[in-house]
Design an enzyme around this catalytic site. Sequence first.
Site, PDB file in Angstrom:
ATOM      1  N   GLY A  49       1.141  -1.094  -0.133  1.00  0.00           N
ATOM      2  CA  GLY A  49       0.139   0.116   0.066  1.00  0.00           C
ATOM      3  C   GLY A  49       1.003   1.407   0.015  1.00  0.00           C
ATOM      4  O   GLY A  49      -0.099   2.310  -0.937  1.00  0.00           O
ATOM      5  N   GLU A 103       4.213   5.182   5.818  1.00  0.00           N
ATOM      6  CA  GLU A 103       2.799   3.997   5.937  1.00  0.00           C
ATOM      7  C   GLU A 103       1.446   4.799   4.806  1.00  0.00           C
ATOM      8  O   GLU A 103       1.645   5.922   4.505  1.00  0.00           O
ATOM      9  CB  GLU A 103       2.156   3.892   7.155  1.00  0.00           C
ATOM     10  CG  GLU A 103       2.259   2.668   7.836  1.00  0.00           C
ATOM     11  CD  GLU A 103       1.472   1.657   7.081  1.00  0.00           C
ATOM     12  OE1 GLU A 103       0.853   1.798   5.980  1.00  0.00           O
ATOM     13  OE2 GLU A 103       1.470   0.053   7.280  1.00  0.00           O
ATOM     14  N   ASP A 104       0.663   3.982   4.376  1.00  0.00           N
ATOM     15  CA  ASP A 104      -0.487   4.801   3.651  1.00  0.00           C
ATOM     16  C   ASP A 104      -1.214   5.039   4.408  1.00  0.00           C
ATOM     17  O   ASP A 104      -2.031   6.006   4.583  1.00  0.00           O
ATOM     18  CB  ASP A 104      -1.353   3.202   2.850  1.00  0.00           C
ATOM     19  CG  ASP A 104      -1.808   1.985   2.882  1.00  0.00           C
ATOM     20  OD1 ASP A 104      -1.487   2.280   3.538  1.00  0.00           O
ATOM     21  OD2 ASP A 104      -2.258   1.119   2.093  1.00  0.00           O
ATOM     22  N   ASP A 107      -4.274   2.482  11.170  1.00  0.00           N
ATOM     23  CA  ASP A 107      -5.798   2.442  11.747  1.00  0.00           C
ATOM     24  C   ASP A 107      -5.258   1.813  12.735  1.00  0.00           C
ATOM     25  O   ASP A 107      -5.717   3.163  14.304  1.00  0.00           O
ATOM     26  CB  ASP A 107      -6.659   1.174  10.800  1.00  0.00           C
ATOM     27  CG  ASP A 107      -7.207   1.159  10.626  1.00  0.00           C
ATOM     28  OD1 ASP A 107      -8.090   2.233  11.542  1.00  0.00           O
ATOM     29  OD2 ASP A 107      -7.708  -0.361  11.117  1.00  0.00           O
ATOM     30  N   LYS A 135      -6.324   7.294  10.599  1.00  0.00           N
ATOM     31  CA  LYS A 135      -7.595   7.445  11.922  1.00  0.00           C
ATOM     32  C   LYS A 135      -8.021   7.503  12.930  1.00  0.00           C
ATOM     33  O   LYS A 135      -7.931   6.421  13.894  1.00  0.00           O
ATOM     34  CB  LYS A 135      -8.935   6.047  11.293  1.00  0.00           C
ATOM     35  CG  LYS A 135      -8.720   5.619   9.737  1.00  0.00           C
ATOM     36  CD  LYS A 135      -9.317   4.368   9.210  1.00  0.00           C
ATOM     37  CE  LYS A 135      -9.232   4.225   8.166  1.00  0.00           C
ATOM     38  NZ  LYS A 135      -9.676   2.295   8.068  1.00  0.00           N
ATOM     39  N   PHE A 156     -13.637   2.381   6.320  1.00  0.00           N
ATOM     40  CA  PHE A 156     -13.034   2.309   5.172  1.00  0.00           C
ATOM     41  C   PHE A 156     -12.765   3.091   4.340  1.00  0.00           C
ATOM     42  O   PHE A 156     -13.759   3.382   3.092  1.00  0.00           O
ATOM     43  CB  PHE A 156     -13.144   0.681   4.524  1.00  0.00           C
ATOM     44  CG  PHE A 156     -12.681  -0.329   3.995  1.00  0.00           C
ATOM     45  CD1 PHE A 156     -11.844  -1.221   4.868  1.00  0.00           C
ATOM     46  CD2 PHE A 156     -12.211  -0.301   2.320  1.00  0.00           C
ATOM     47  CE1 PHE A 156     -10.347  -1.547   3.687  1.00  0.00           C
ATOM     48  CE2 PHE A 156     -11.518  -1.153   1.430  1.00  0.00           C
ATOM     49  CZ  PHE A 156     -10.876  -1.476   2.273  1.00  0.00           C
ATOM     50  N   ASP A 163      -6.565  -0.740  -0.676  1.00  0.00           N
ATOM     51  CA  ASP A 163      -6.892  -1.391  -1.574  1.00  0.00           C
ATOM     52  C   ASP A 163      -8.224  -1.607  -1.153  1.00  0.00           C
ATOM     53  O   ASP A 163      -8.937  -1.812   0.294  1.00  0.00           O
ATOM     54  CB  ASP A 163      -6.234  -2.315  -1.633  1.00  0.00           C
ATOM     55  CG  ASP A 163      -5.836  -3.622  -0.593  1.00  0.00           C
ATOM     56  OD1 ASP A 163      -5.058  -2.632   0.435  1.00  0.00           O
ATOM     57  OD2 ASP A 163      -6.480  -5.237  -0.830  1.00  0.00           O
ATOM     58  N   ARG A 169      -6.105   0.569  -5.541  1.00  0.00           N
ATOM     59  CA  ARG A 169      -4.609   1.203  -5.200  1.00  0.00           C
ATOM     60  C   ARG A 169      -4.462   2.437  -6.580  1.00  0.00           C
ATOM     61  O   ARG A 169      -3.894   3.207  -5.780  1.00  0.00           O
ATOM     62  CB  ARG A 169      -3.778  -0.089  -5.147  1.00  0.00           C
ATOM     63  CG  ARG A 169      -3.911  -0.482  -3.667  1.00  0.00           C
ATOM     64  CD  ARG A 169      -2.955  -1.713  -3.605  1.00  0.00           C
ATOM     65  NE  ARG A 169      -2.344  -2.861  -3.277  1.00  0.00           N
ATOM     66  CZ  ARG A 169      -1.891  -2.804  -2.092  1.00  0.00           C
ATOM     67  NH1 ARG A 169      -2.808  -2.011  -1.043  1.00  0.00           N
ATOM     68  NH2 ARG A 169      -2.962  -4.597  -1.444  1.00  0.00           N
TER      69      ARG A 169
END
Length: 180
Positions: A49, A103-104, A107, A135, A156, A163, A169
């Site tokens: 990602g 990081e993408d 979470d 998040k 999400f 993805d 992506r």
Amino acid sequence: MKESVTILDKTFVKFISSDEIDKAIATLAEKIDSEYINDDPILLITLNGAVFFAVDLLKNLNIKCKITCVKVSSYSGTESTGKINDLIGLNDNVKGKRVIILEDIVDTGRTYKHLHDMLKDAGAKDIRIATMTMKPEAYKGDLPIHYVGLNIPNKFVIGRGLDYDGYGRNLNDIYQLKQN
Ligand code: IMP
Ligand code: MG
């Protein structure tokens, strides 16, 4: 930017434009540039990602740096499984080096904690994270998140490397799962 996209069984609606993401990434690069002037850090890209974010960030960075990649997986569909699999481990020597994890999205923070411990065990001098999105409502960790592009609600999302079961992506904008 399209109003919505459908991937497999789910519909996603437009959320963050590529312009806004580009600006956030450029701001992150400026900050990192100013804080790592003579440090020669290693940027650790989490496959798959974070590749997209990493390329965009690196194009904006002026500091001297190297990259390395690891591959981990924790998501299945739109849910975190809570278990992290090391698919490709750390191949480069990080001993005594400053490392920035790219990081993408952050979470729950489990992946970050996992990578942080791995880098600590490998003797990294200093470990920080730069993430395209975060998040905050979902974050359960204690480790600080140093560089955040965009804070987003606990829903999400796909696009820019993010993805749904491997798809989405390559969307240049970010889309959010449509509420039913
Ligand atoms: P964490 O370990 O719970 O922080 O999750 C991090 C990883 O889960 C990210 O690197 C993503 O691969 C994946 N992930 C978390 N939220 C999303 C999302 O909204 N869309 C796509 N992937 C996500
Ligand atoms: Mg990821």
